[in-house]
Structures are given as C-alpha cells and as structure tokens.
Scaffold this motif. Sequence first.
Motif, short mmCIF file in Angstrom:
data_model
loop_
_atom_site.label_atom_id
_atom_site.label_comp_id
_atom_site.label_asym_id
_atom_site.label_seq_id
_atom_site.Cartn_x
_atom_site.Cartn_y
_atom_site.Cartn_z
N ALA A 16 0.83 -1.20 0.00
CA ALA A 16 0.00 0.00 0.00
C ALA A 16 0.87 1.26 0.00
O ALA A 16 0.64 2.18 -0.76
N GLN A 19 2.44 2.58 -3.22
CA GLN A 19 1.65 3.24 -4.26
C GLN A 19 2.01 4.71 -4.38
O GLN A 19 1.84 5.31 -5.42
N TYR A 20 2.50 5.30 -3.30
CA TYR A 20 2.95 6.69 -3.35
C TYR A 20 4.46 6.67 -3.44
O TYR A 20 5.16 6.97 -2.48
N ASP A 94 -11.16 1.09 18.51
CA ASP A 94 -12.11 -0.02 18.68
C ASP A 94 -11.85 -1.15 17.69
O ASP A 94 -11.96 -2.33 18.04
N GLN A 95 -11.53 -0.79 16.46
CA GLN A 95 -11.31 -1.81 15.43
C GLN A 95 -10.27 -2.84 15.88
O GLN A 95 -10.38 -4.02 15.56
N LEU A 97 -9.77 -3.92 18.77
CA LEU A 97 -10.29 -4.83 19.78
C LEU A 97 -11.31 -5.79 19.17
O LEU A 97 -11.80 -6.69 19.84
N LEU A 98 -11.62 -5.59 17.90
CA LEU A 98 -12.65 -6.43 17.26
C LEU A 98 -12.05 -7.57 16.46
O LEU A 98 -12.76 -8.29 15.78
N ARG A 99 -10.73 -7.70 16.48
CA ARG A 99 -10.11 -8.77 15.71
C ARG A 99 -9.40 -9.73 16.66
O ARG A 99 -8.96 -9.33 17.73
N TYR A 260 -9.13 1.32 29.14
CA TYR A 260 -9.87 1.76 27.96
C TYR A 260 -11.21 1.04 27.88
O TYR A 260 -12.24 1.64 27.60
N ARG A 261 -11.19 -0.27 28.17
CA ARG A 261 -12.42 -1.04 28.04
C ARG A 261 -13.41 -0.72 29.14
O ARG A 261 -14.59 -1.04 29.04
N LYS C 66 -20.99 -1.86 21.99
CA LYS C 66 -19.59 -1.99 22.41
C LYS C 66 -19.43 -3.03 23.51
O LYS C 66 -18.42 -3.72 23.56
N THR C 69 -19.68 -6.47 21.87
CA THR C 69 -18.56 -6.85 21.02
C THR C 69 -17.24 -6.92 21.79
O THR C 69 -16.20 -7.19 21.22
N ILE C 71 -15.62 -4.50 23.31
CA ILE C 71 -14.82 -3.28 23.38
C ILE C 71 -14.92 -2.66 24.76
O ILE C 71 -13.94 -2.20 25.33
N VAL C 99 -18.63 -7.26 12.77
CA VAL C 99 -19.05 -5.94 13.19
C VAL C 99 -18.84 -4.95 12.05
O VAL C 99 -17.79 -4.93 11.43
N PHE C 101 -19.19 -0.82 11.68
CA PHE C 101 -19.55 0.51 12.14
C PHE C 101 -19.67 1.37 10.89
O PHE C 101 -18.69 1.57 10.19
N ARG C 104 -17.00 3.92 10.25
CA ARG C 104 -15.59 3.57 10.31
C ARG C 104 -15.32 2.51 9.27
O ARG C 104 -16.22 1.84 8.80
N SER C 105 -14.04 2.36 8.95
CA SER C 105 -13.71 1.37 7.95
C SER C 105 -12.71 0.39 8.50
O SER C 105 -11.84 0.75 9.28
N GLN C 106 -12.86 -0.86 8.13
CA GLN C 106 -11.80 -1.79 8.50
C GLN C 106 -11.07 -2.28 7.26
O GLN C 106 -10.34 -3.26 7.29
N TRP C 108 -8.39 -1.70 4.02
CA TRP C 108 -7.11 -1.03 3.79
C TRP C 108 -7.32 0.00 2.68
O TRP C 108 -7.59 -0.35 1.53
N ASP C 110 -5.58 1.93 0.81
CA ASP C 110 -4.80 1.99 -0.43
C ASP C 110 -4.74 0.66 -1.17
O ASP C 110 -4.04 0.55 -2.17
N LEU C 111 -5.44 -0.34 -0.66
CA LEU C 111 -5.39 -1.65 -1.33
C LEU C 111 -6.74 -1.97 -1.96
O LEU C 111 -7.77 -1.47 -1.51
N LEU C 120 -7.76 -10.20 5.83
CA LEU C 120 -8.65 -10.59 6.91
C LEU C 120 -8.72 -12.12 7.02
O LEU C 120 -8.87 -12.66 8.10
N PRO C 151 -8.68 -0.05 -5.75
CA PRO C 151 -8.30 0.40 -4.40
C PRO C 151 -9.48 1.06 -3.69
O PRO C 151 -10.26 1.79 -4.31
N ARG C 153 -9.84 3.47 -1.76
CA ARG C 153 -9.98 4.93 -1.74
C ARG C 153 -10.72 5.45 -2.97
O ARG C 153 -11.22 6.55 -2.98
#
Lengths: 265, 263, 324
Positions: A16, A19-20, A94-95, A97-99, A260-261, C66, C69, C71, C99, C101, C104-106, C108, C110-111, C120, C151, C153
């Motif tokens: 990634a 790319q730049y 948060d993300q 903690l979700l994996r 945090y949690r 939260k 899940t 969090i 999950v 949101f 929000r994004s999970q 990548w 630039d990919l 994943l 990509p 983006r």
Amino acid sequence: MPLRIYGHLVAAKTRADFQYRTSFFLYLASQTLISFADMVVVLILFTQVSSIASWSRSQVLFLYALSGIGFGLADLFISQVGLVSRHIKAGTFDQFLLRPLGALWQLSALEFAPRRAGRAVQPVIVLAVILPALDVQWTPVKVALVPITVVCGAVIFGAVWVTASSLAFYLVNSQELANSFTYGGSFLTQYPIDILGPWLRRFFTFAVPLAFVCYFPAAYIVDQPLPESIPSWFSFAAPVIALASVVVARALWRLGIRHYRSTGS
Amino acid sequence: MRPYWEVARRTFHKMTTYRGATFAGAFTNTVFGLLSAYILLAVYAQRPSINGYDAVDAVTFTFVVQGLLMVVSVFGDTEIADRIKSGDVVIDLYRPIDYQGYWLAERYGKAAFYAIFRGIPPLIVGALVFDLRFPTSVSTWLAFLLSTALAVAVGFGWGFLLQLTAFWILDVRGPNQLGWVIAQFLAGMFIPLFLFPAWLMAIARALPFASILQLPAETFLGKHEGADLVGVLAIQAVWAIVLIGAGRLVLARAVRRVVVQGG
Amino acid sequence: MTANDRDPAIELRDVSKTFRVAHKKGRVRRGLREVVAVDDISLAIERGSIVGYIGPNGAGKSTTIKMLTGILVPSSGQVRVDRLDPSRARLEVTRRIGVVFGQRSQLWWDLPLRDSFSLLRHVYRVPGPRHQENLDRFVELLDMAEFVDVPVRQLSLGQRMRGELAAAILHDPTILFLDEPTIGLDVVSKEAVRRFLIELNRERHTTVLLTTHDLADVERLCERLIIIDHGTVIEDGTVADIKERYGTERTVVIDLDQPSVPLTVAGTEVVRIDGPRQWLRFRRADTTAAAVVAAVAEQADVRDLTVDEPEIDDIVRHIYQASR
C-alpha cells in the motif's frame, strides 16, 4: 501473533505504501538523513575536541552505531504503538479490539512503515567501519556482547515505547510526552551517559533503563570505566533488564487496555 | 489588515484549548534541552571557548532553540497540503482574503501562542538547572523579538514551498520531512552553528535556514549590536521576502495548472 | 436441533454501564460527573433473528453494541454472546461475531478490496477453500465483481459499504452487529445492503442486530424492534405490534369530484385541503375507516380514497417524544 500472519500484514502495508512511490523514497531518504545527521553531529563535535567524557571519537561512534541499530529496529517494529493515541482520539482504536489478535501486534503490523528502515542503515554502516578501528583486545565475551547489546537495546527501546504509549489510555495528548523518552532516549544513548548530572544518570539507570541500551555494555567492550557507584556487572545485565522491561511494558499496556475497556476513552 | 489580525487572533485562541498537548510538548522541549545541554557541557569541559562562545552561551543557546522550535515551526505542517489534496484549496482561493496572507496570519497566531507556552517553560527549567545568560537590556529583548518575528516568516516561507509540492505529488509527507530535516540541521537545531567547522559554518550561514533558529538565538545572546544587528535583521528580512515571494510564484503557476486542467 | 441452538444468541442480564465524564467547573477547574449510559438492561435475542436496536442519539445504543462486542466491559450485569462473556473471552468472541460501524472502515484504504479480504482471511485464519467459497458468494450477492480489484480509496460510499459488509462476515460469524450500516448511502445502495442482509440471514441463519436512524431499514429487515432511551428499554416487540399499539391515529385521504368546504364527519378532523383533496384524521378509538368513508359518501361524490397507514417514523418519533 504467529509470524506468518504478521508477515502477510506487513507485506500488504508495504504494498500500500509503495503506491505513493515518490513520497515513499523521499521519506525513506529523510529517515536515513536523520540518523546520518546524528552521526554528523558527533563528527562535528569531535572537530572541536578530542574526547567527550574521556571517550574518543571512535568510541562515541561505536555508541552511536549500537544505539542507532537498536533504536532503528525498535522504530521499525514497535514505534507504531505510538499511534495508539491518534487512534483513540479518532475513535478508530475499537477496530483493534474487534479482531482475534492482540492490539499491540495489530498496531505493529497494520501501521508498519517500511520507510522507517532508513533509520538503521547509517548505524549499520558505521558499526561495520568502526569495529575494526576500535582499539580493543577482542575476547569471545566482547565479541558476543556486540550482537547481544544490539538485540537487548532494541528490546529495551521497544519496551520504553510501549510503556510510554500506554499513557495514551489515560491522557489524551500523550504522544509528545512519549517522544521525550523514545526519541530523547535515542539521542541520549549515542553519548556516554556519564555526562548527565547525577540524578538524571540515576533516572536513566534505574527508572527508565536506557543506560543499559549500549552505554554499560559498550564501556566494558572499549575498556572505559563505569561511573562510580555503578557495579561492573551492569555491563552484562542488559538481557535481564530487557526482559524485565518487557514484563513491565506488557503489564502496563494490558492495564491501559483494561482501563480503555472500562472507560471507553 | 483587520481580517489578518482576526485570523491570527482566532488561531491563538483556538490553540489555548489544546492544554494537554501544550504541556506535553513543553515537557519534551525541556527534556531535549537538558540532554543537549549536558552534551555541550561535556564538550566545553575540554575547551573554555569555541569560536567566541563559552559554555554558558552554548547552554543558553540550547534552551532558546528548544523554545523557538514550535514558534518557527521546524517540524512542518501539512494543513495547507491537506487542503490542496482534498481540493478545498479552490474554495480558499475564492475567499476575499489573500491566500498566502491568510496562512501567514494563521502562522503568526500559532507563533505567538507557542512563544508563550512552549518558549518560556524550557527557559525557566533551563535557568533552574544551569547558569543561563539572559539579555540584560531592553533593546536586546526587542531585537530578539523582532528577529524571532522575522524567523517565523522565513520558516513559513520554506514550509509553504514544501507544502505546495502537494500540487504535484499525492503524499506530501516525504518532501515535507526531507525539507525540514535539512532545514533543522542547517538552522542549528541539532547543534549550534558556532560548533561547525569553518567551511560548513560558512555554507550554513549563506543559506536561509540560519535565519530560522541560529540568528534569533545569537541575538538573544547579544552577539549582534549596532550595524551588525541591523545587518542580521536585514538578512532575515531578505530571506523572508525571497522565500515568501517564491511561494507566491509557485502558487500562481500551480493554480493556473489546476484551473486549466480542472484539478 | 440441539439444546444449545435454543440458547439465545445474545443475552443481557441487568447490564449497566456508567462513565465518569470530566466537565467544566468554572474557567479552569474540572470535575467528574457520573453518566449512566446503559441503565439495567435485560434482553435476549434469539438465534437467526434480525433485530432493530433503535433510539435517539445518546440513548445508549453504541454503548450496548460496544459491550456486546467486547470493546467495553459493563459496570455491572452479565453479557453473553454466543454463550461467551465478551468481557473475559474477547478474542474468542471476535471470531464468532462480525461488526460493521457505518462511520468507520476496517478496509485497507490503499489496497483493492480483494487484498483487504485476503488479509482478513489471515487475521481470522480462515481455510483457503472456505475463504474462496465465501468470497465468490459475497461478490455475487453484493454485486462487487466490477470493483473488487479497485483500491478502496477510489470506491463510492455505497461500494465501500458493500465491501465493509463482506469484510465483516468472511470468517463466518454467527452474529452480525451493524451500527448504522446504511448511513449516507443512496437509495440503490441501501436496497442492496438490505437485500443482502435478508439473503444472508435466510441462507446462513446469521443473527443480526442493527442500530439505525433509517426506519425503512427496520421495516424492511426486522421482525423485532427494541427501542431504548436514557439507557433503558422503553419498547420491545414486533414492528406490527408497535404499530398496532402506538399507531392510534389514521388518516383517510379523499379525492372529491370538486373542491368543497371542509367535510364534517363525527370523530374526524380535516388536517389538510388541497383542491378537491382532503385529509381526514381520526383516532381508531373513536371511529373506523369504513365508517368515515361511509359518512363522507353521504355528503359528497368521492372519486378516490386511500387510508394512510401510520408511518413507523411517526410512531417512533412519538415514542421518543413521550420518553423525553
């Protein structure tokens, strides 16, 4: 985290970033330049004097190389944890903690920046040049101490980074605070820590053990006396200190996550 | 002038809300000041004076420079570049206020804030731990303030040029960092220029970067007086004009390109 | 069906969450104040159901999600997700849930999507063949073939959201949490997302819990609706139930032959007139649509008429207002 997953994630991040391309190489160059500038500073200081705290130019460059490689490794693999404060502020932590992987390793892998590899380039070259130039009677112990020091130095720097970054779970704007220990530590460890006033020296020996990164072991290798009140076995204590730092850093990081949690911020 | 004053004032006010970051930053500046000071003292332990600067000068220089870092913004900024990247620059250009002037006013607002909250703490701690040399006359303080104000403009001019690269490359962080590392080194941030060997010092002094840190810090130490001082301020002013002027030219060209090609 | 399958997918028992929030006390001093975000919630969600979890901003929706899940850890009470306690077995829970949101994004940035998916796969350690099978199916269902190699983006918001959905379920979670999955999407993308969720639920019995401000999502997807406010459940039932209970007012829209003075029908009120068209509102307790129509027909010539069902939007707004 299994190494294979880590490898996959790092490779993806590298793809990634690539790319730049222009920016990537300029950034890589600037990283190389930063550690190059650190070396030039040492060289410039030695145009004015012949020794610093009784350490010669090659001896200080030896410190620069050991510290630089250790720091470069930590910068490449661990410094990403510093971004935790930005993620918390942006609500994106948060993300992590979700994996099904530890947040620390995810940060390290997902925020991996190959451009940081530039940091260690210059110190590696200096080490290769300076080792033969050192006026040292090499013994097996001294030879073994060089790679051990580099590895332990990287681990101690990494632990300092994690510990300092754990602050982010309690303080909103802690990144700069963390920087004074990490980048400040990199700066400090390039010189004989003996130059510090007594209480700062104690602080960097017992509280934040940066003196073990390279100063204590290197002093043994180049036959420099340790400051008074420092027992001579400190030169060989880096592995123990590194291990202890990791234990502390890990505990504080976990404490931070737990905080945090329970607070969500 | 009124709108520019308002921009600067509001920026200053906005900065006061980042209390935690300000404290953390001042702490970091202070730590780096302490570490540099000890290294310089170890050097001066061998020689009482180097190129006319003694140990007290060197240590004072260190803390002044740490205090000035954020004032003159030697780590760069990407706000302008971000707006170029996002295309918002087009909106900015249609505002009834000069584009570069707007950002310069913003810069001065920040500079004033940093001068107080990031400039003074390292000096206080430095003075508590070491023997520092403060200006003894009002005129030296004024000269220092003026020199610092000019340094802000020079730093702004350089940073503005670096950020304009966003018109040509997508990710501006690379050129930004490269440009600033060079500037930091040649401005005397890593070590004062008076410790450089003669040939390197000559090069550094001939470039604009010395105007960003080295010259204001020398003014603080009272190294320039009378005609000499006027000369120093003039050099800074010239560099400010040259860099800012170059920024205008490049901006005009880049804008023409964007307008012609439609982004 | 085994006994375990009858356990609820999600269970909250007396769950509360309290935060301590800094607030200003004068110019400089700051104090701490306790804020109860979730206040003693108990509920259970059956396996294989799609449930809407709605409430005004700040009602405690996100805090609940939260906690479910992993969090956030609840201040008190018990949470069970697929029989596990997310506050203790967080890593294990992450494998069983997906999950999204909406804000929000999970992925990548630039990919290409495909690369994000394959990363994943490594993160969740999904076996290669299973991954391929899922990927093929989701690309088909979400109509992603065109942009799966672009990509992220460069994707439109709708395309990206479809990517986010796929990313959240590639590891075969049994429970899917969606926080505002349709926010900011255009009508077509919204419909694509909804169709996909229905299909997923039908095909794999995935339990879906979603929060949304778009009640069309709820009408389209959810058999059950849980409404919370001030951290407590204020309504819980099927969408039809809630309409039945709260939809106490109806409106009959009548097209007359020609414009007329406002009609007078017992138990109704004319709320709007537009040329020959009149809107008559009545309470179901007072009269029925049939009675209203009959009464109107006696007074004037009716060309056409419709009975407006109560909109879920109106009902929910009504419920929110009542709880304020």
